[in-house]
Motif scaffolding. Structure first.
Motif, PDB file in Angstrom:
ATOM      1  N   UNK A 110      10.212 -26.249  45.121  1.00 57.42           N
ATOM      2  CA  UNK A 110       9.841 -26.963  46.335  1.00 57.42           C
ATOM      3  C   UNK A 110       8.547 -26.188  46.815  1.00 57.42           C
ATOM      4  N   UNK A 111       7.456 -26.863  47.357  1.00 55.56           N
ATOM      5  CA  UNK A 111       6.247 -26.382  47.620  1.00 55.56           C
ATOM      6  C   UNK A 111       6.342 -26.454  49.115  1.00 55.56           C
ATOM      7  N   UNK A 112       6.135 -25.325  50.144  1.00 56.07           N
ATOM      8  CA  UNK A 112       5.979 -25.673  51.530  1.00 56.07           C
ATOM      9  C   UNK A 112       5.273 -24.640  51.930  1.00 56.07           C
ATOM     10  N   UNK A 113       4.552 -24.936  53.239  1.00 51.51           N
ATOM     11  CA  UNK A 113       3.852 -23.929  53.981  1.00 51.51           C
ATOM     12  C   UNK A 113       4.464 -23.288  55.224  1.00 51.51           C
ATOM     13  N   UNK A 114       4.039 -22.108  55.638  1.00 57.73           N
ATOM     14  CA  UNK A 114       4.489 -21.352  56.798  1.00 57.73           C
ATOM     15  C   UNK A 114       4.070 -22.495  57.842  1.00 57.73           C
ATOM     16  N   UNK A 115       5.037 -22.668  58.813  1.00 60.41           N
ATOM     17  CA  UNK A 115       4.558 -23.318  59.906  1.00 60.41           C
ATOM     18  C   UNK A 115       4.818 -22.462  61.319  1.00 60.41           C
ATOM     19  N   UNK A 116       5.020 -21.157  61.546  1.00 57.45           N
ATOM     20  CA  UNK A 116       5.310 -20.521  62.541  1.00 57.45           C
ATOM     21  C   UNK A 116       3.917 -19.847  63.043  1.00 57.45           C
ATOM     22  N   UNK A 117       4.006 -18.642  63.550  1.00 57.63           N
ATOM     23  CA  UNK A 117       3.166 -17.734  63.918  1.00 57.63           C
ATOM     24  C   UNK A 117       2.276 -17.356  62.825  1.00 57.63           C
ATOM     25  N   UNK A 118       0.989 -17.925  62.443  1.00 56.08           N
ATOM     26  CA  UNK A 118       0.412 -17.566  61.305  1.00 56.08           C
ATOM     27  C   UNK A 118      -0.727 -16.551  61.648  1.00 56.08           C
ATOM     28  N   UNK A 120       0.437 -13.427  62.075  1.00 55.13           N
ATOM     29  CA  UNK A 120       0.913 -12.149  61.664  1.00 55.13           C
ATOM     30  C   UNK A 120       1.846 -12.390  60.661  1.00 55.13           C
ATOM     31  N   UNK A 121       1.943 -11.343  59.700  1.00 54.92           N
ATOM     32  CA  UNK A 121       2.746 -11.437  58.438  1.00 54.92           C
ATOM     33  C   UNK A 121       4.186 -11.162  59.400  1.00 54.92           C
ATOM     34  N   UNK A 122       5.102 -11.680  58.475  1.00 53.90           N
ATOM     35  CA  UNK A 122       6.558 -11.333  58.701  1.00 53.90           C
ATOM     36  C   UNK A 122       7.441 -12.878  59.090  1.00 53.90           C
ATOM     37  N   UNK A 123       8.678 -12.444  59.498  1.00 52.82           N
ATOM     38  CA  UNK A 123       9.565 -13.595  59.534  1.00 52.82           C
ATOM     39  C   UNK A 123       9.227 -14.580  60.494  1.00 52.82           C
ATOM     40  N   UNK A 124       8.546 -14.298  61.618  1.00 53.62           N
ATOM     41  CA  UNK A 124       7.762 -15.246  62.766  1.00 53.62           C
ATOM     42  C   UNK A 124       6.753 -16.133  62.123  1.00 53.62           C
ATOM     43  N   UNK A 125       6.175 -15.833  60.921  1.00 54.26           N
ATOM     44  CA  UNK A 125       5.380 -16.815  60.269  1.00 54.26           C
ATOM     45  C   UNK A 125       6.144 -18.169  59.833  1.00 54.26           C
ATOM     46  N   UNK A 126       7.445 -17.984  59.825  1.00 52.21           N
ATOM     47  CA  UNK A 126       8.165 -19.297  59.649  1.00 52.21           C
ATOM     48  C   UNK A 126       8.734 -19.971  60.702  1.00 52.21           C
ATOM     49  N   UNK A 148      -5.903 -18.440  54.981  1.00 49.42           N
ATOM     50  CA  UNK A 148      -5.681 -17.203  54.377  1.00 49.42           C
ATOM     51  C   UNK A 148      -4.704 -16.191  55.059  1.00 49.42           C
ATOM     52  N   UNK A 149      -3.960 -15.664  54.305  1.00 52.72           N
ATOM     53  CA  UNK A 149      -2.947 -14.504  55.183  1.00 52.72           C
ATOM     54  C   UNK A 149      -3.506 -13.660  56.041  1.00 52.72           C
ATOM     55  N   UNK A 150      -3.255 -13.168  57.076  1.00 57.73           N
ATOM     56  CA  UNK A 150      -3.778 -12.405  57.875  1.00 57.73           C
ATOM     57  C   UNK A 150      -3.438 -10.810  57.397  1.00 57.73           C
ATOM     58  N   UNK A 151      -4.672 -10.267  57.688  1.00 58.83           N
ATOM     59  CA  UNK A 151      -4.789  -8.782  57.316  1.00 58.83           C
ATOM     60  C   UNK A 151      -4.224  -8.016  58.264  1.00 58.83           C
ATOM     61  N   UNK A 152      -2.998  -6.757  57.905  1.00 58.37           N
ATOM     62  CA  UNK A 152      -2.410  -6.162  58.862  1.00 58.37           C
ATOM     63  C   UNK A 152      -2.372  -4.620  58.314  1.00 58.37           C
ATOM     64  N   UNK A 153      -1.869  -3.785  59.048  1.00 57.79           N
ATOM     65  CA  UNK A 153      -1.476  -2.651  58.638  1.00 57.79           C
ATOM     66  C   UNK A 153      -0.336  -2.530  57.652  1.00 57.79           C
ATOM     67  N   UNK A 154       0.150  -1.485  57.131  1.00 61.28           N
ATOM     68  CA  UNK A 154       1.415  -1.612  56.241  1.00 61.28           C
ATOM     69  C   UNK A 154       2.420  -2.091  57.046  1.00 61.28           C
TER      70      UNK A 154
END
Length: 162
Positions: A110-118, A120-126, A148-154
């Motif tokens: 199954x292919x799907x895209x993140x549909x939340x807060x794009x 930031x990385x992390x669970x809220x991106x869903x 493009x995925x956001x760049x962030x600190x570790x």
């Protein structure tokens, strides 16, 4: 290999690109769009409640249903053109998360895209729909960033042991 690609407004190009780039050329690809029932239902209800039931030919819910179907057809046609190989187009009506999970019952991927807060990385991106799908999918899931995925600190450090 059976591949299901969720075609949702705003994120579908990334899903189609991922399916094209990460699946074998001979894969059976199904492009799935889900039209929610709540918008036409609200229009039907508003017409019946506010304007009466005497003229069903003036019910705006019917017009909304036709516009939704035409929009889904155009979206699926655009997705098929972008995919550039044979595929099946499928339109369902209902709650997107439930319909996608049900349609994935026979899929190998199954292919799907993140549909939340794009931003930031992390669970809220869903968002709620993709979170439900990821949690309940009966097959492997390829989760992609719509851009493009956001760049962030570790990531933050692990919690201290107690």
């Amino acid at each position: 290999m059976a591949v299901l690609v969720w075609i949702a407004e705003g994120t579908w190009p990334a899903c189609v690109d991922a399916a094209r780039d990460h699946t074998p050329a001979g894969a059976d690809v199904v492009l799935l769009h889900v039209t929610p029932v709540d918008v036409p239902g609200a229009a039907h209800g508003a017409f019946a409640g506010l304007l009466g039931r005497g003229h069903p030919e003036r019910d705006p819910g019917t017009r909304v249903e036709h516009l939704a179907a035409a929009s889904a057809d155009r979206l699926l046609a655009d997705a098929a053109r972008r995919l550039g190989r044979p595929c099946t187009r499928q339109e369902r009506t209902g709650r997107a998360e439930r319909e996608v999970v049900a349609a994935a019952a026979d899929a190998d991927l199954l292919v799907l895209a993140r549909d939340g807060d794009r931003t930031h990385l992390g669970p809220r991106s869903l968002g709620p729909a993709s979170r439900f799908i990821v949690d309940h999918a009966p097959c492997p899931v390829l989760l992609v960033w719509p851009e493009t995925a956001p760049t962030t600190t570790p990531p933050p450090p692990p919690p201290h042991p107690r």
